[in-house]
Design a protein around this motif. Structure first.
Motif, short mmCIF file in Angstrom:
data_model
loop_
_atom_site.label_atom_id
_atom_site.label_comp_id
_atom_site.label_asym_id
_atom_site.label_seq_id
_atom_site.Cartn_x
_atom_site.Cartn_y
_atom_site.Cartn_z
N VAL A 93 -43.76 -3.76 26.94
CA VAL A 93 -44.33 -3.44 25.64
C VAL A 93 -43.29 -2.70 24.81
O VAL A 93 -42.63 -1.80 25.30
N GLY A 94 -43.11 -3.14 23.57
CA GLY A 94 -42.16 -2.50 22.67
C GLY A 94 -42.80 -1.31 21.98
O GLY A 94 -43.90 -1.41 21.45
N ILE A 95 -42.08 -0.18 21.98
CA ILE A 95 -42.58 1.05 21.39
C ILE A 95 -41.60 1.54 20.32
O ILE A 95 -40.41 1.64 20.59
N GLY A 112 -54.43 -2.96 33.71
CA GLY A 112 -55.51 -2.50 34.59
C GLY A 112 -56.41 -3.64 35.02
O GLY A 112 -56.91 -3.66 36.15
N LEU A 113 -56.63 -4.61 34.15
CA LEU A 113 -57.49 -5.75 34.47
C LEU A 113 -56.83 -6.72 35.44
O LEU A 113 -57.51 -7.31 36.28
N VAL A 114 -55.52 -6.89 35.31
CA VAL A 114 -54.83 -7.89 36.13
C VAL A 114 -53.99 -7.27 37.25
O VAL A 114 -53.32 -8.00 37.99
N GLY A 115 -54.02 -5.96 37.38
CA GLY A 115 -53.25 -5.31 38.42
C GLY A 115 -51.76 -5.33 38.16
O GLY A 115 -50.96 -5.36 39.09
N GLY A 116 -51.38 -5.30 36.89
CA GLY A 116 -49.96 -5.35 36.53
C GLY A 116 -49.36 -3.98 36.30
O GLY A 116 -50.05 -2.96 36.36
N LYS A 117 -48.07 -3.98 36.05
CA LYS A 117 -47.32 -2.77 35.74
C LYS A 117 -46.83 -2.86 34.30
O LYS A 117 -46.56 -3.96 33.80
N VAL A 118 -46.69 -1.71 33.66
CA VAL A 118 -46.26 -1.67 32.26
C VAL A 118 -44.92 -0.96 32.14
O VAL A 118 -44.75 0.14 32.66
N GLU A 119 -44.00 -1.61 31.45
CA GLU A 119 -42.72 -0.99 31.11
C GLU A 119 -42.67 -0.86 29.60
O GLU A 119 -42.70 -1.86 28.88
N ALA A 120 -42.65 0.39 29.10
CA ALA A 120 -42.55 0.66 27.67
C ALA A 120 -41.08 0.75 27.30
O ALA A 120 -40.35 1.57 27.84
N VAL A 121 -40.64 -0.10 26.38
CA VAL A 121 -39.23 -0.20 26.03
C VAL A 121 -39.05 0.20 24.57
O VAL A 121 -39.76 -0.29 23.69
N LYS A 136 -38.47 3.09 29.20
CA LYS A 136 -37.08 2.64 29.26
C LYS A 136 -36.49 2.64 27.85
O LYS A 136 -37.05 2.02 26.94
N LEU A 137 -35.39 3.33 27.68
CA LEU A 137 -34.66 3.36 26.42
C LEU A 137 -33.43 2.48 26.58
O LEU A 137 -32.67 2.64 27.53
N VAL A 138 -33.24 1.53 25.65
CA VAL A 138 -32.13 0.59 25.75
C VAL A 138 -31.38 0.58 24.43
O VAL A 138 -31.99 0.52 23.36
N HIS A 139 -30.05 0.60 24.50
CA HIS A 139 -29.24 0.53 23.29
C HIS A 139 -29.16 -0.91 22.81
O HIS A 139 -28.91 -1.82 23.59
N GLY A 140 -29.42 -1.11 21.53
CA GLY A 140 -29.28 -2.43 20.94
C GLY A 140 -30.33 -2.71 19.88
O GLY A 140 -31.19 -1.89 19.59
N HIS A 141 -30.24 -3.90 19.30
CA HIS A 141 -31.20 -4.32 18.28
C HIS A 141 -32.56 -4.55 18.94
O HIS A 141 -32.64 -5.16 20.01
N ALA A 191 -35.23 -6.55 18.64
CA ALA A 191 -35.66 -7.88 19.06
C ALA A 191 -34.86 -8.36 20.27
O ALA A 191 -35.43 -8.87 21.25
N GLN A 192 -33.56 -8.17 20.24
CA GLN A 192 -32.72 -8.60 21.35
C GLN A 192 -33.04 -7.81 22.61
O GLN A 192 -33.13 -8.36 23.70
N VAL A 193 -33.22 -6.50 22.47
CA VAL A 193 -33.56 -5.65 23.61
C VAL A 193 -34.86 -6.10 24.25
O VAL A 193 -34.96 -6.23 25.48
N LEU A 194 -35.87 -6.38 23.44
CA LEU A 194 -37.18 -6.78 23.98
C LEU A 194 -37.13 -8.16 24.64
O LEU A 194 -37.73 -8.36 25.70
#
Length: 140
Positions: free
Chosen positions: A3-5, A23-32, A80-85, A87-90
């Motif tokens: 998920v982009g933040i 929570g519904l599908v038993g997944g993990k979330v990475e906020a970028v 997760k913090l990533v250097h870059g534009h 759209a490209q980062v996501l």
């Protein structure tokens, strides 16, 4: 899922949606969050000034997740913090993800646009399904 933040109401709604869905599908979330060095020829998320550094951006990301989800909800999310534009980062962060979640409007761009430029780019180029979430609209 990824998920982009960027601190906008749309990205906050996207984060809440991603956590509920995970929570519904038993997944993990990475906020970028994409971070660009101040002075580069593009916008950055979160908005920063010339004295802002990467460590401050990381703290802002963690604080944003905690503010939106509370302590219990934040424990379900990896930031997760990533250097870059953005759209490209996501798009790159979504490699191997089941879904990429973004808000319909971010911090920059034209207010009248129905979909932000980052949302348009990830919808076109993401290697997985994309969910675009509109901000929460208060009942009138």
């Amino acid at each position: 899922m990824v998920v982009g933040i960027d601190g906008s109401p749309s990205s906050q709604a996207a984060l809440r949606w991603a956590v509920r869905y995970a929570g519904l599908v038993g997944g993990k979330v990475e906020a970028v969050t994409a971070w660009e060095v101040p002075g580069e020829a593009s916008w950055s998320a979160p908005a920063v000034d010339a004295t802002f550094d990467e460590e401050q951006a990381e703290r802002l990301l963690v604080d944003e997740v905690r503010t939106v989800l509370g302590e219990d909800g934040a424990s379900l999310v990896h930031e997760k913090l990533v250097h870059g534009h953005p759209a490209q980062v996501l798009v790159e962060a979504a490699e191997g993800a089941d879904v990429l979640v973004v808000g319909s409007r971010g911090r920059g761009g034209f207010r009248r646009a129905l979909l932000g430029s980052v949302g348009q780019q990830v919808a076109l180029h993401a290697p997985c399904p994309v969910t675009i979430v509109r901000p929460d609209v208060p009942a009138e």
